[in-house]
Design an enzyme around this catalytic site. Structure first.
Site, PDB file in Angstrom:
ATOM      1  N   ASP A   1       3.750  -6.700   2.113  1.00 55.41           N
ATOM      2  CA  ASP A   1       2.442  -6.285   2.627  1.00 55.41           C
ATOM      3  C   ASP A   1       2.579  -4.943   3.343  1.00 55.41           C
ATOM      4  OD1 ASP A   1      -0.252  -6.313   3.052  1.00 55.41           O
ATOM      5  OD2 ASP A   1      -0.226  -7.795   4.658  1.00 55.41           O
TER       6      ASP A   1
ATOM      7  N   HIS B   1       0.871  -1.184   0.000  1.00 52.66           N
ATOM      8  CA  HIS B   1       0.000   0.000   0.000  1.00 52.66           C
ATOM      9  C   HIS B   1       0.900   1.225   0.000  1.00 52.66           C
ATOM     10  CE1 HIS B   1      -3.159  -2.772   1.484  1.00 52.66           C
ATOM     11  NE2 HIS B   1      -3.949  -1.932   0.851  1.00 52.66           N
ATOM     12  N   LEU B   2       0.510   2.227  -0.757  1.00 57.05           N
ATOM     13  CA  LEU B   2       1.396   3.389  -0.871  1.00 57.05           C
ATOM     14  C   LEU B   2       0.827   4.649  -0.247  1.00 57.05           C
ATOM     15  CD1 LEU B   2       2.671   2.870  -4.509  1.00 57.05           C
ATOM     16  CD2 LEU B   2       3.644   2.059  -2.373  1.00 57.05           C
TER      17      LEU B   2
END
Lengths: 426, 326
Positions: free
Chosen positions: A308, A65-66
């Protein structure tokens, strides 16, 4: 115009290469033109000395996730792509649970354009399986694929309606697309925040039984048998689901799976009421599960290790455990934490690097993750013997949320190269 | 740092009272002994001792409570502390203020002790790690995790009637899954040396691996009550029920309610306890709750003395000197 990387120990799991040699890169195309052998007419305009370093393909991360927490804004991308390349990750797969959701071609294109504008790591999005991840209406799979989605996923939003899921599998199979599944029965998960076992009983925290994962794995395996869809199980947490998937693979079903790095190191007993950094989804399970995951990793049922990565602001962790946001900021420590598994004898170095490069690349159906003439010159250079201690204040990521704070680590990324260009240097 | 270590200050003295788990036996005994000296105080015309004179105690209840809140308030007042009680359903929190912000605000008012109840497990632990060194925290119930002062008052009540703990069989009936009271009681009774603790409930109300806490689970109430010396009935927390844990109130009472017939299987002098408030006709028959063996109201009275003892211990004074107590 050429770049030569001199004298490194070049390890390419895809070709089983492991030798000290030079790599020759054409800077214009950003591709390898020679591995160990200088092509005729090659002129080096730049030389990088890799003496004493391991040179391997840039790492390919199946899930990161960014945003902070789920945004697609450039600020989030800016920090987190820096964190990626600081960790040697040159390609990452973005799950669709961004805000807004990647359920249409425009969003898929936008996140790739953001990444391109930043010019650091490559980003491949997964498209949402259903509109707004609501689990009701399937999205335009073929259009999403044309817009660059490497697969489809409903992230942590389980599709409860099995008929919708079956149709999604059938439709994905029609176009040869891979479906990425985070198996989880939403009812068994309930409001749980940790593994159901002795520790959850002691701490009085709402628990998620192991069956929350295995029940959904069983449901999905049954659907694969009848639809032929190619399915990838993401971030498994339970030893029993590894066994089920291993059996399915032996039966010839087109399934693959990965594991997040923290599940290979931590267990539920590492949780205490104050250690919200250990709050992850799926939850850390018990000792037996960790052993099962490690076995699955060495035997190949788990063909990839992912970060993750989920950066979370400190306020979201400075709260009672059950109300804290799940997630670990892990891109920067993926490689040393995998090398720790090598040190502990879980897997050998070649297998470790294979699980971080060529295998995840194949699961995504992309050409990255290898060193051979003609392929993209994405590289990770690291010092195997560098010893350091993880200090969250030194992290590049916008989230300093890590349960590995203070861990002694061995192995450190010193340079990351994408298309022949150094995007990170220690 | 473990969950229990944070209860002690640098010199190894008890500073916070967050959980019974992991506390040494002698600390529990000294709290019980100290509570004995405070117990007589309630009968006297002048009920106050000056042990906490000049100290400010804030009761911070993020979850509704009547008896715990009130007995803490009375306990602090009898110790001569200045007391403020705030019962809020996270009002400030919904305005965007975190639990720590609320606490910092009150801290700025130079508070010496906070008594905290919250619906999340670990809330008091979290707060205890963010207050200055002179401030003490008492956990008045956190989520499903712990309710250590309740466990201590229950142990106190048992000791007053049974003398000591070394030959007792104790049964806890009811919703163990959601019960912080049960968890704290199990730890306290184990530390104090009770040889046999039983928990009685259908499987849906028993947490996974409950045996590992050192108890014997029973699904059958008749078998579970056989020969026990103490029966602790838990409140069926209907407000916490999620999913299908029991089919109906009626069936629960029929199979797990404490009735006179079931009571007859226990020792004739068995104590009946309940942390309150009681659901009459749901987990306990009125005739049992009000019967001769019931010490339910005595638990409330004892709660004041035990909470005084805990507050006095944390504030650095073990018990009143003989002169003060007389």
């Amino acid at each position: 115009m050429g770049l030569v990387i001199n004298n490194g120990r070049v390890i390419d799991p895809s070709s089983e290469l492991d030798k000290r040699c030079n790599l020759y890169i054409d800077e214009l195309s950003g591709r390898f033109v020679g591995v160990g052998r200088k092509p005729t007419g090659f002129k080096a305009s730049q030389t990088i000395d890799a003496d004493g370093l391991v040179v391997c393909p840039g790492l390919v991360d199946l899930r990161a996730h960014l945003g902070l927490p789920h945004t697609t804004n450039k600020a989030g991308f800016e920090n987190e792509t820096l964190a990626a390349v600081a960790g040697g990750v040159t390609t990452l797969c973005l799950p669709p649970d961004t805000h807004p959701v990647i359920d249409n071609a425009a969003m898929a294109l936008m996140v790739q354009e953001h990444a391109q504008a930043l010019g650091r790591c490559r980003i491949h999005p997964l498209g949402a399986l259903t509109v707004n991840l609501d689990g009701e209406q399937i999205t335009e799979f073929a259009t999403l694929a044309q817009a660059g989605c490497v697969g489809l996923s409903n992230a942590h939003r389980t599709i409860k309606n099995t008929l919708v899921l079956r149709r999604a599998f059938q439709y994905a199979h029609t176009f040869g697309l891979t479906v990425f599944i985070n198996p989880q029965d939403p009812w068994l998960r309930g409001n749980g925040v940790m593994h159901e076992g002795e520790t959850s009983t002691r701490l009085g925290l709402p628990a998620i039984p192991d069956a929350a994962e295995t029940v959904d794995v069983a449901r999905i395996l049954s659907l694969i048998e009848t639809t032929g869809a190619r399915v990838h199980f993401s971030q498994l947490s339970s030893a029993r689901s590894v066994d089920m998937i291993s059996d399915a693979r032996l039966d010839g079903l087109p399934v693959t799976a990965d594991v997040a790095i923290h599940h290979l190191h931590l267990i539920d007993q590492d949780i205490n009421l104050l250690n919200t950094h250990c709050h992850v989804l799926p939850p850390l399970r018990d000792q037996r599960d960790r052993e099962g995951l490690r076995k699955g990793l060495s035997q190949g049922t788990l063909g990839a290790i992912c970060s993750d990565h989920q950066p979370v602001g400190s306020d979201a962790k400075l709260t009672p455990f059950a109300s804290s946001a799940p997630g670990i900021s892990s891109l920067e420590h993926l490689l040393p934490l995998v090398l720790k598994l090598v040190e502990e004898g879980v897997i050998d170095l070649h297998t470790a690097l294979s699980r971080l490069t060529i295998e995840p690349a194949q699961m995504l159906g992309i050409e990255d993750g290898r060193i051979s003439t003609g392929t993209l010159a994405d590289l990770c250079l690291f010092d195997m013997d560098a010893e350091w201690t993880l200090d969250p204040s030194g992290m590049v990521s916008g989230g300093q949320n890590t349960p590995f704070s203070g861990w002694p680590l061995r192995g450190r990324v010193t340079r990351t190269v994408i298309s022949g260009e150094s995007v990170f240097q220690l | 740092m473990t969950d229990t270590d944070i209860q002690f200050d640098k010199s190894g003295t008890l500073r916070h009272f967050l959980t019974v788990e992991g506390l040494p036996r002698d600390i529990l005994i000294s709290i019980l002994d100290s509570a004995e000296t405070f117990l007589g105080l309630g009968q006297r015309e002048i009920k106050k001792v000056p042990l906490l004179q000049g100290k400010t105690v804030v009761n911070l209840f993020f979850e509704p409570s009547t008896r715990t809140r009130t007995t803490f308030e009375i306990a602090a007042k009898r110790l001569s502390a200045d007391v403020i009680t705030l019962e809020t359903s996270r009002m400030s929190t919904t305005k965007g203020e975190t639990i720590l912000d609320t606490l910092n605000t009150l801290e700025a008012m130079h508070t010496d002790m906070f008594v905290i109840r919250d619906s999340f497990s670990g809330a008091a632990h979290l707060i205890s790690t963010h207050v200055p060194a002179h401030v003490s925290i008492i956990n008045a119930g956190d989520g499903r995790h712990a309710h250590p002062t309740q466990a201590m008052l229950d142990a106190f009540t048992i000791r007053r009637h049974k003398g000591d703990f070394s030959n007792l069989r104790v049964a806890i009936i009811g919703d163990i899954l959601h019960s912080r009271v049960a968890r704290s009681q199990i730890h306290a009774l184990n530390i104090l040396g009770v040889p046999e603790i039983r928990v009685i409930a259908p499987q849906t109300l028993l947490p996974n691996q409950i045996k590992r806490l050192g108890v014997h689970p029973y699904y059958d109430i008749e078998k579970g009550l056989d020969g026990v010396d103490v029966i602790i009935v838990l409140r069926l927390q209907l407000e916490r029920m999620e999913g299908q844990l029991i089919p109906s109130d009626r069936e629960y009472f029929r199979f797990y309610g404490l009735t006179p017939e079931r009571l007859s299987g226990a020792r004739p002098d068995a104590l009946i306890m309940h942390p309150g408030p009681i659901n009459r006709g749901l987990e306990i028959a009125s005739s049992v709750a009000d019967g001769e063996q019931s010490v339910i109201l005595e638990q409330v009275t004892n709660g004041i003395a035990v909470r005084m003892a805990i507050m006095a211990t944390l504030m650095g004074r073990q018990s009143p000197s003989p002169r003060e107590a007389d």
